[in-house]
Design an enzyme around this catalytic site. Structure first.
Site, mmCIF file in Angstrom:
data_model
loop_
_atom_site.group_PDB
_atom_site.id
_atom_site.type_symbol
_atom_site.label_atom_id
_atom_site.label_comp_id
_atom_site.label_asym_id
_atom_site.label_seq_id
_atom_site.Cartn_x
_atom_site.Cartn_y
_atom_site.Cartn_z
ATOM 1 N N HIS A 140 0.856 -1.189 0.000
ATOM 2 C CA HIS A 140 0.000 0.000 0.000
ATOM 3 C C HIS A 140 0.890 1.236 0.000
ATOM 4 C CE1 HIS A 140 0.912 -0.559 4.336
ATOM 5 N NE2 HIS A 140 0.882 0.761 4.390
ATOM 6 N N HIS A 160 -5.344 -1.814 4.559
ATOM 7 C CA HIS A 160 -5.214 -0.649 3.704
ATOM 8 C C HIS A 160 -4.629 -1.041 2.361
ATOM 9 C CE1 HIS A 160 -1.557 -1.260 5.821
ATOM 10 N NE2 HIS A 160 -1.472 -0.162 6.499
ATOM 11 N N HIS A 169 4.833 7.382 2.495
ATOM 12 C CA HIS A 169 5.638 6.163 2.320
ATOM 13 C C HIS A 169 5.002 5.181 1.355
ATOM 14 C CE1 HIS A 169 2.867 4.660 5.532
ATOM 15 N NE2 HIS A 169 3.023 3.496 4.934
ATOM 16 N N HIS A 220 1.835 -0.261 15.318
ATOM 17 C CA HIS A 220 0.795 0.764 15.296
ATOM 18 C C HIS A 220 -0.439 0.253 16.023
ATOM 19 C CE1 HIS A 220 2.777 3.209 12.308
ATOM 20 N NE2 HIS A 220 2.695 2.317 11.362
ATOM 21 N N TYR A 269 9.839 2.103 9.708
ATOM 22 C CA TYR A 269 9.866 3.100 8.633
ATOM 23 C C TYR A 269 11.289 3.606 8.479
ATOM 24 C CZ TYR A 269 4.796 3.295 8.913
ATOM 25 O OH TYR A 269 3.459 2.980 8.901
ATOM 26 N N GLU A 306 8.191 1.596 4.163
ATOM 27 C CA GLU A 306 7.855 0.805 5.343
ATOM 28 C C GLU A 306 8.090 -0.665 5.046
ATOM 29 O OE1 GLU A 306 3.619 0.529 6.191
ATOM 30 O OE2 GLU A 306 4.000 0.087 8.300
#
Lengths: 118, 311
Positions: free
Chosen positions: B154, B201, B216, B248, B257, B267
């Protein structure tokens, strides 16, 4: 060979080798003053004006450093390698990093918490 | 789940300040496979387990950032349909001819209200993942080189008009909202995570005054152990790390990251969960982003560089 770097606003001084950038040497020696971003010449937050001293530079983003900037030694500290003692002024990056806006940027209140450890 | 319409992220074209330095990073440190170079000098790479010819294209330029991000759609009829839907919605579209990107069919390109160029395409040569399709082995030498993510997963983009972007992706392109962060005063959505699949995502956006920015590109690993190993490999190669290894709260992804040699953040992550379109979206307050662990669950704090540094 090590050279002395002076941040004019604060009088902060640190040593920087010829193979390391002004930014990386600052971070390595635990000093502060120049905002630290991507360290690759892309994001523009570490912009400084070199006011004295010899240096070499590597390619950096034209979006953040114009031809005019380059001619006036307004450069990104992560792409600058000293060849003598260097003095510099910190430019706009600091303001960019603390400005408030919509989105996820920390606001001033949050910044105080970050810095004050509350 | 029926996978139709927009299938998945397909490719991203990144601007790098020094091409060979960029290639060394994505090929030798990240461990992608170089699959071609074109007449313009662009370099094409794919993750080892991706079957299509390319997912990352590097273009040498005088600034860093992202040129465009593309999604593969089911077939050419879907491409025609979505192109018509975008135009009916009021968006201008442009057809990029087949072959403009190596081994890639016609692309429909459009600019979204955040200032980013998004593309849809239906065809790309399937070069395979190095494993035979009949009675395959579980992995290949390419899966053991560098960090070796399995796919481009993503991206997170920064720009204005996130509310309009969400409407476009959800109402025209068939995405759904998975998670969101509210603004500092509880108003609006400062950040959204959108899915066209079963992933937490496929694309995400953060409200930001400058248009067209890259936060990113993300690459998927299969275990927490591999994320930690990625941290070792990044450090061995003196790749500057922004945050992590950590988890997260948002999406529950476990992550690192870091920045490529031109300052484009990327990432390497694993985990998350598998949402469905009927799930109620997860909401984070602005306080929840920091003190609630949305950004960094173990440390429960904001990271200024993570929130502000983009290319």
């Amino acid at each position: 060979m090590q050279h002395q770097v002076t941040i004019e606003e604060t009088g902060e001084q640190y040593r920087c080798g010829e193979q390391e950038s002004l930014l990386v040497a600052m971070a390595r020696s635990g000093r502060r003053g120049i905002p630290v971003g991507c360290r690759g010449g892309g994001c523009g937050v570490c912009k400084v004006e070199v006011t004295g001293g010899a240096f070499e530079k590597r390619v950096m983003s034209r979006e953040h450093v114009s031809a005019d900037d380059l001619a006036c030694d307004r450069v990104l500290a992560c792409r600058v390698f000293p060849r003598g003692d260097v003095s510099l002024k910190v430019l706009g990056g600091m303001h960019k990093a603390v400005c408030t806006s919509a989105g996820l940027r920390p606001g001033l209140q949050t910044k105080q918490k970050l810095n004050g450890g509350v | 789940m029926a996978m139709t319409g927009v299938l998945r992220p397909g490719h991203a074209q990144l601007r790098v300040l020094d091409l060979e330095e960029g290639v060394r990073h994505y090929r030798d440190v990240l461990g992608m496979v170089e699959t071609g170079r074109d007449e313009q000098g662009r370099v094409y790479l794919k993750c080892w387990d991706e079957r299509d010819h390319n997912s990352v294209i590097l273009r040498e330029a005088d600034s860093a950032g992202i040129d465009f991000f593309a999604f593969k759609v089911l077939d050419e009829a879907t491409l025609d349909q979505l192109e018509g839907d975008l135009q009916a919605y009021g968006l201008g579209t442009e057809r990029i001819p087949a072959g403009e990107l190596l081994e890639t069919g016609e692309r429909v390109r459009f600019t979204i209200p955040s200032g980013h160029q998004i593309e849809l395409y239906a065809k790309k040569t399937q070069v395979g993942n190095g494993l035979q399709v009949l009675n395959p082995a579980p992995w290949t030498p390419a899966s053991e080189k560098g960090i070796a993510p399995v796919r481009l997963d993503h991206c997170l983009l920064y720009g204005p008009n996130v509310a309009e972007v969400k409407k476009l992706f959800c109402e025209v392109l068939g995405f759904y909202l998975v998670e969101r962060v509210l603004g500092p005063e509880g108003e609006g959505e400062a950040a959204i995570w959108l899915s066209c699949s079963h992933k937490v995502h496929d694309i995400a956006f953060v409200e930001h005054p400058e248009p067209g920015k890259l936060h990113h590109l993300s690459f998927l690993l299969e275990s927490w152990e591999e994320v930690l190993r990625a941290g070792d490999i990044l450090s061995m190669n003196k790749v500057p790390i922004d945050i992590g290894p950590t988890r997260h709260g948002i999406t529950r992804g476990c992550t690192i990251y870091a920045w490529d040699p031109s300052g484009n953040r990327f990432e390497t992550f694993m985990g998350g969960y598998q949402p469905y379109p009927d799930y109620e979206p997860t909401t984070w307050t602005f306080e929840g982003l920091g003190a609630g662990g949305g950004l960094d669950y173990p440390q429960r704090k904001l990271h200024e560089t993570f929130l502000t540094v983009v290319t």
